[in-house]
Design a protein around this motif. Structure first.
Motif, PDB file in Angstrom:
ATOM      1  N   THR A  12       0.828  -1.214   0.000  1.00  0.00           N
ATOM      2  CA  THR A  12       0.000   0.000   0.000  1.00  0.00           C
ATOM      3  C   THR A  12       0.862   1.263   0.000  1.00  0.00           C
ATOM      4  O   THR A  12       0.512   2.257  -0.642  1.00  0.00           O
ATOM      5  N   ASN A  13       1.986   1.237   0.697  1.00  0.00           N
ATOM      6  CA  ASN A  13       2.873   2.397   0.689  1.00  0.00           C
ATOM      7  C   ASN A  13       3.472   2.611  -0.697  1.00  0.00           C
ATOM      8  O   ASN A  13       3.642   3.757  -1.143  1.00  0.00           O
ATOM      9  N   ALA A  14       3.786   1.523  -1.380  1.00  0.00           N
ATOM     10  CA  ALA A  14       4.289   1.629  -2.748  1.00  0.00           C
ATOM     11  C   ALA A  14       3.217   2.201  -3.674  1.00  0.00           C
ATOM     12  O   ALA A  14       3.523   2.998  -4.570  1.00  0.00           O
ATOM     13  N   ALA A  15       1.961   1.817  -3.450  1.00  0.00           N
ATOM     14  CA  ALA A  15       0.864   2.345  -4.266  1.00  0.00           C
ATOM     15  C   ALA A  15       0.718   3.845  -4.066  1.00  0.00           C
ATOM     16  O   ALA A  15       0.475   4.594  -5.027  1.00  0.00           O
ATOM     17  N   LEU A  16       0.897   4.300  -2.833  1.00  0.00           N
ATOM     18  CA  LEU A  16       0.836   5.748  -2.570  1.00  0.00           C
ATOM     19  C   LEU A  16       1.967   6.463  -3.295  1.00  0.00           C
ATOM     20  O   LEU A  16       1.759   7.529  -3.893  1.00  0.00           O
ATOM     21  N   GLY A  17       3.154   5.874  -3.279  1.00  0.00           N
ATOM     22  CA  GLY A  17       4.294   6.481  -3.946  1.00  0.00           C
ATOM     23  C   GLY A  17       4.116   6.587  -5.446  1.00  0.00           C
ATOM     24  O   GLY A  17       4.649   7.507  -6.083  1.00  0.00           O
ATOM     25  N   ALA A  18       3.363   5.651  -6.012  1.00  0.00           N
ATOM     26  CA  ALA A  18       3.152   5.648  -7.462  1.00  0.00           C
ATOM     27  C   ALA A  18       1.957   6.500  -7.887  1.00  0.00           C
ATOM     28  O   ALA A  18       1.778   6.773  -9.072  1.00  0.00           O
ATOM     29  N   GLU A  75      -8.963   4.252  -5.503  1.00  0.00           N
ATOM     30  CA  GLU A  75      -7.931   3.327  -5.990  1.00  0.00           C
ATOM     31  C   GLU A  75      -7.030   2.865  -4.850  1.00  0.00           C
ATOM     32  O   GLU A  75      -6.689   1.679  -4.748  1.00  0.00           O
ATOM     33  N   LEU A  76      -6.634   3.795  -3.995  1.00  0.00           N
ATOM     34  CA  LEU A  76      -5.776   3.434  -2.871  1.00  0.00           C
ATOM     35  C   LEU A  76      -6.508   2.512  -1.898  1.00  0.00           C
ATOM     36  O   LEU A  76      -5.932   1.522  -1.407  1.00  0.00           O
ATOM     37  N   LEU A  77      -7.769   2.814  -1.612  1.00  0.00           N
ATOM     38  CA  LEU A  77      -8.537   1.952  -0.716  1.00  0.00           C
ATOM     39  C   LEU A  77      -8.743   0.568  -1.315  1.00  0.00           C
ATOM     40  O   LEU A  77      -8.740  -0.440  -0.594  1.00  0.00           O
ATOM     41  N   THR A  78      -8.908   0.520  -2.614  1.00  0.00           N
ATOM     42  CA  THR A  78      -9.036  -0.779  -3.272  1.00  0.00           C
ATOM     43  C   THR A  78      -7.756  -1.582  -3.102  1.00  0.00           C
ATOM     44  O   THR A  78      -7.785  -2.785  -2.802  1.00  0.00           O
ATOM     45  N   THR A  79      -6.604  -0.929  -3.276  1.00  0.00           N
ATOM     46  CA  THR A  79      -5.325  -1.608  -3.073  1.00  0.00           C
ATOM     47  C   THR A  79      -5.205  -2.112  -1.646  1.00  0.00           C
ATOM     48  O   THR A  79      -4.761  -3.241  -1.406  1.00  0.00           O
ATOM     49  N   VAL A  80      -5.602  -1.293  -0.692  1.00  0.00           N
ATOM     50  CA  VAL A  80      -5.543  -1.682   0.720  1.00  0.00           C
ATOM     51  C   VAL A  80      -6.346  -2.956   0.960  1.00  0.00           C
ATOM     52  O   VAL A  80      -5.877  -3.897   1.605  1.00  0.00           O
ATOM     53  N   THR A  81      -7.549  -3.002   0.426  1.00  0.00           N
ATOM     54  CA  THR A  81      -8.440  -4.132   0.711  1.00  0.00           C
ATOM     55  C   THR A  81      -8.107  -5.374  -0.111  1.00  0.00           C
ATOM     56  O   THR A  81      -8.654  -6.445   0.172  1.00  0.00           O
ATOM     57  N   GLN A  82      -7.229  -5.231  -1.091  1.00  0.00           N
ATOM     58  CA  GLN A  82      -6.793  -6.409  -1.845  1.00  0.00           C
ATOM     59  C   GLN A  82      -5.732  -7.193  -1.077  1.00  0.00           C
ATOM     60  O   GLN A  82      -5.421  -8.345  -1.420  1.00  0.00           O
ATOM     61  N   GLN A  83      -5.156  -6.552  -0.039  1.00  0.00           N
ATOM     62  CA  GLN A  83      -4.072  -7.188   0.707  1.00  0.00           C
ATOM     63  C   GLN A  83      -4.615  -8.036   1.848  1.00  0.00           C
ATOM     64  O   GLN A  83      -5.729  -7.837   2.316  1.00  0.00           O
ATOM     65  N   ARG A  84      -3.794  -8.967   2.295  1.00  0.00           N
ATOM     66  CA  ARG A  84      -4.143  -9.779   3.461  1.00  0.00           C
ATOM     67  C   ARG A  84      -3.526  -9.129   4.697  1.00  0.00           C
ATOM     68  O   ARG A  84      -2.316  -8.939   4.775  1.00  0.00           O
ATOM     69  N   TRP A  85      -4.385  -8.772   5.650  1.00  0.00           N
ATOM     70  CA  TRP A  85      -3.949  -8.158   6.889  1.00  0.00           C
ATOM     71  C   TRP A  85      -4.056  -9.171   8.022  1.00  0.00           C
ATOM     72  O   TRP A  85      -4.916 -10.051   7.990  1.00  0.00           O
TER      73      TRP A  85
END
Length: 263
Positions: A12-18, A75-85
């Motif tokens: 998610t941090n990489a997604a923010l950077g991009a 888009e960022l929230l979608t990336t967040v929720t695609q990850q396993r926490w």
């Protein structure tokens, strides 16, 4: 922090950077999303339902946040929720961390870490303020308004946003702990180590520059100074970077001398 959360934060941090177009509106929307997910067991369960298809979680994000948030936020929230926490709590923390990082990105020329530290010191020196902001029974919107009234015109919009947003949903955490975490996130986002410097009197700009250069050379990283004035150390400095403490204060030397004479 579990390994799943560590990996999720990295993605998610990489997604923010991009991402492009990161401004304080995006940061504000991410804070709003963190509060919404943290306050709703149904929403958090739907977004943390990791066995469910990723498309299903993306649809929940689109349905709930799509009509009101900017596309980049969605888009960022979608990336967040695609990850396993590792847990639902980690998911909420992850969105909140992304919001703090977004605020830092949106204010590249400001010293957000120093502004957070100044408010940290204000809270530490005012128990009644810490109690008011940390109370579980207080109105969350009123806490946010209190912070805004204290900081408007004195600190940047990024600082007001971050602090007023964080106190709205403490989730059982102490206010000072929340601010400490936010300072660490900002430092990491800006690739800086945070040095808390305790000194008996205010440092001159030249002294601050020399200290920053010395610490940067020693640690091989950019250093951000958080200055605390404490006359009780008499003279010299005490510097803390993470768990590393360099105590060159007069009070420490006197204490050491007294111990040697006594022993």
């Amino acid at each position: 922090m579990g390994s799943a959360t560590t990996q999720a934060l990295s993605v998610t941090n990489a997604a923010l950077g991009a991402a492009s177009g990161i401004d304080l509106t995006v940061a504000s929307e991410l804070f709003q999303a963190a509060r919404a997910v943290g306050a709703s067991s149904h929403l958090s369960a739907a977004l943390a339902d990791f066995p469910a298809p990723a498309e299903a979680r993306a649809k929940v994000v689109a349905d709930v946040f799509g009509p009101v948030f900017a596309p980049v936020t969605v888009e960022l929230l979608t990336t967040v929720t695609q990850q396993r926490w590792s847990s639902v709590a980690d998911l909420v923390d992850g969105i909140e961390e992304l919001a703090v990082r977004a605020a830092s990105v949106a204010a590249p020329d400001g010293d957000l870490g120093a502004e957070l530290f100044r408010f940290f010191r204000t809270v530490a020196e005012n128990p009644e303020l810490e109690l008011a902001l940390g109370s579980r029974v207080g109105d969350s919107a009123a806490k946010s308004q209190l912070v805004a009234s204290l900081l408007e015109g004195r600190e940047s919009g990024a600082a007001v946003l971050v602090i007023s947003s964080l106190v709205r949903q403490t989730r059982g955490r102490r206010v000072r702990d929340i601010l400490t975490r936010a300072m660490a996130i900002v430092g990491d986002q800006r690739s800086q180590l945070i040095a808390t410097v305790v000194t008996a009197s205010e440092l001159t700009p030249a002294q601050s520059d020399r200290l920053t250069a010395t610490l940067s050379q020693r640690y091989g990283a950019d250093i951000a100074l958080n200055i605390v004035i404490d006359p009780s150390i008499v003279g010299g400095l005490r510097v803390q970077i993470a768990d590393d403490v360099i105590d060159a204060s007069v009070s420490a030397r006197l204490a050491d001398l007294r111990q040697r004479l006594a022993g």
